[in-house]
Motif scaffolding. Structure first.
Motif, PDB file in Angstrom:
ATOM      1  N   MET A   1       0.841  -1.169   0.000  1.00 52.93           N
ATOM      2  CA  MET A   1       0.000   0.000   0.000  1.00 52.93           C
ATOM      3  C   MET A   1       0.895   1.244   0.000  1.00 52.93           C
ATOM      4  O   MET A   1       1.891   1.320   0.703  1.00 52.93           O
ATOM      5  CB  MET A   1      -0.910  -0.015   1.235  1.00 52.93           C
ATOM      6  N   ALA A   2       0.525   2.213  -0.771  1.00 55.24           N
ATOM      7  CA  ALA A   2       1.307   3.442  -0.876  1.00 55.24           C
ATOM      8  C   ALA A   2       1.062   4.359   0.317  1.00 55.24           C
ATOM      9  O   ALA A   2      -0.004   4.332   0.927  1.00 55.24           O
ATOM     10  CB  ALA A   2       0.937   4.177  -2.167  1.00 55.24           C
ATOM     11  N   ASN A   3       2.055   5.170   0.646  1.00 59.16           N
ATOM     12  CA  ASN A   3       1.914   6.173   1.703  1.00 59.16           C
ATOM     13  C   ASN A   3       1.380   7.467   1.109  1.00 59.16           C
ATOM     14  O   ASN A   3       1.731   7.839  -0.015  1.00 59.16           O
ATOM     15  CB  ASN A   3       3.258   6.456   2.366  1.00 59.16           C
ATOM     16  N   THR A   4       0.566   8.169   1.877  1.00 59.12           N
ATOM     17  CA  THR A   4       0.080   9.472   1.446  1.00 59.12           C
ATOM     18  C   THR A   4       1.224  10.468   1.534  1.00 59.12           C
ATOM     19  O   THR A   4       1.924  10.529   2.543  1.00 59.12           O
ATOM     20  CB  THR A   4      -1.086   9.939   2.340  1.00 59.12           C
ATOM     21  N   THR A   5       1.402  11.237   0.472  1.00 56.37           N
ATOM     22  CA  THR A   5       2.463  12.238   0.473  1.00 56.37           C
ATOM     23  C   THR A   5       1.882  13.605   0.139  1.00 56.37           C
ATOM     24  O   THR A   5       0.884  13.726  -0.558  1.00 56.37           O
ATOM     25  CB  THR A   5       3.563  11.914  -0.567  1.00 56.37           C
ATOM     26  N   CYS A   6       2.529  14.634   0.661  1.00 53.16           N
ATOM     27  CA  CYS A   6       2.123  16.001   0.372  1.00 53.16           C
ATOM     28  C   CYS A   6       2.410  16.300  -1.095  1.00 53.16           C
ATOM     29  O   CYS A   6       3.519  16.040  -1.586  1.00 53.16           O
ATOM     30  CB  CYS A   6       2.890  16.972   1.275  1.00 53.16           C
ATOM     31  N   ALA A   7       1.430  16.854  -1.781  1.00 55.34           N
ATOM     32  CA  ALA A   7       1.598  17.164  -3.204  1.00 55.34           C
ATOM     33  C   ALA A   7       2.588  18.301  -3.421  1.00 55.34           C
ATOM     34  O   ALA A   7       3.177  18.420  -4.500  1.00 55.34           O
ATOM     35  CB  ALA A   7       0.250  17.531  -3.821  1.00 55.34           C
ATOM     36  N   LYS A   8       2.802  19.126  -2.411  1.00 52.79           N
ATOM     37  CA  LYS A   8       3.693  20.274  -2.559  1.00 52.79           C
ATOM     38  C   LYS A   8       5.144  19.936  -2.231  1.00 52.79           C
ATOM     39  O   LYS A   8       6.038  20.273  -2.995  1.00 52.79           O
ATOM     40  CB  LYS A   8       3.208  21.416  -1.664  1.00 52.79           C
ATOM     41  N   CYS A   9       5.378  19.257  -1.085  1.00 49.67           N
ATOM     42  CA  CYS A   9       6.772  19.042  -0.656  1.00 49.67           C
ATOM     43  C   CYS A   9       7.174  17.576  -0.575  1.00 49.67           C
ATOM     44  O   CYS A   9       8.346  17.270  -0.399  1.00 49.67           O
ATOM     45  CB  CYS A   9       7.024  19.733   0.684  1.00 49.67           C
ATOM     46  N   GLY A  37       2.585  22.772   5.740  1.00 55.86           N
ATOM     47  CA  GLY A  37       1.280  23.322   6.065  1.00 55.86           C
ATOM     48  C   GLY A  37       0.243  23.251   4.957  1.00 55.86           C
ATOM     49  O   GLY A  37      -0.868  23.746   5.127  1.00 55.86           O
ATOM     50  N   THR A  38       0.570  22.636   3.837  1.00 59.46           N
ATOM     51  CA  THR A  38      -0.398  22.512   2.748  1.00 59.46           C
ATOM     52  C   THR A  38      -1.572  21.639   3.188  1.00 59.46           C
ATOM     53  O   THR A  38      -1.379  20.530   3.674  1.00 59.46           O
ATOM     54  CB  THR A  38       0.260  21.893   1.496  1.00 59.46           C
ATOM     55  N   SER A  39      -2.792  22.141   3.022  1.00 60.60           N
ATOM     56  CA  SER A  39      -3.984  21.403   3.406  1.00 60.60           C
ATOM     57  C   SER A  39      -4.291  20.317   2.378  1.00 60.60           C
ATOM     58  O   SER A  39      -4.267  20.565   1.171  1.00 60.60           O
ATOM     59  CB  SER A  39      -5.175  22.361   3.519  1.00 60.60           C
ATOM     60  N   ILE A  40      -4.581  19.108   2.885  1.00 58.41           N
ATOM     61  CA  ILE A  40      -4.965  18.026   1.969  1.00 58.41           C
ATOM     62  C   ILE A  40      -6.422  17.635   2.165  1.00 58.41           C
ATOM     63  O   ILE A  40      -6.944  16.814   1.431  1.00 58.41           O
ATOM     64  CB  ILE A  40      -4.059  16.790   2.107  1.00 58.41           C
ATOM     65  N   GLY A  41      -7.065  18.221   3.194  1.00 60.12           N
ATOM     66  CA  GLY A  41      -8.469  17.912   3.428  1.00 60.12           C
ATOM     67  C   GLY A  41      -9.004  18.659   4.627  1.00 60.12           C
ATOM     68  O   GLY A  41      -8.250  19.242   5.398  1.00 60.12           O
ATOM     69  N   VAL A  42     -10.313  18.637   4.778  1.00 63.57           N
ATOM     70  CA  VAL A  42     -10.983  19.302   5.884  1.00 63.57           C
ATOM     71  C   VAL A  42     -11.964  18.315   6.498  1.00 63.57           C
ATOM     72  O   VAL A  42     -12.665  17.592   5.779  1.00 63.57           O
ATOM     73  CB  VAL A  42     -11.722  20.572   5.400  1.00 63.57           C
ATOM     74  N   ILE A  43     -11.995  18.263   7.836  1.00 65.41           N
ATOM     75  CA  ILE A  43     -12.917  17.383   8.548  1.00 65.41           C
ATOM     76  C   ILE A  43     -13.648  18.179   9.624  1.00 65.41           C
ATOM     77  O   ILE A  43     -13.231  19.279   9.988  1.00 65.41           O
ATOM     78  CB  ILE A  43     -12.189  16.165   9.170  1.00 65.41           C
TER      79      ILE A  43
END
Length: 72
Positions: A1-9, A37-43
């Motif tokens: 399974m792949a790890n979630t990574t920040c799209a910016k850094c 600090g790049t947002s990847i989602g809101v909950i």
């Protein structure tokens, strides 16, 4: 399974931070990269599932005291 990574850094660690959304009636949390600090989602600020479970238990307790049957 792949790890979630920040799209910016490209970092893989994330954090929750309360955010203020203009004209929102509810508190929200941003899931953001812990590095840049790049947002990847809101909950939701509150854990809705936990609150519903507590509410269900309270309703069952009241129903028991009143000798009423509830199907939750």
């Amino acid at each position: 399974m792949a790890n979630t990574t920040c799209a910016k850094c490209g970092h893989t660690q994330f954090e929750l931070k309360e955010i203020v959304v203009k004209d929102s009636a509810f508190r929200l949390m941003s899931v953001q990269c812990a590095s840049c600090g790049t947002s990847i989602g809101v909950i939701d600020y509150y854990n809705i599932g936990h609150l519903i479970k507590k509410q269900s238990a309270a309703i069952k307790k009241i129903a028991t005291q009143l000798n009423v049957s509830v199907d939750l």
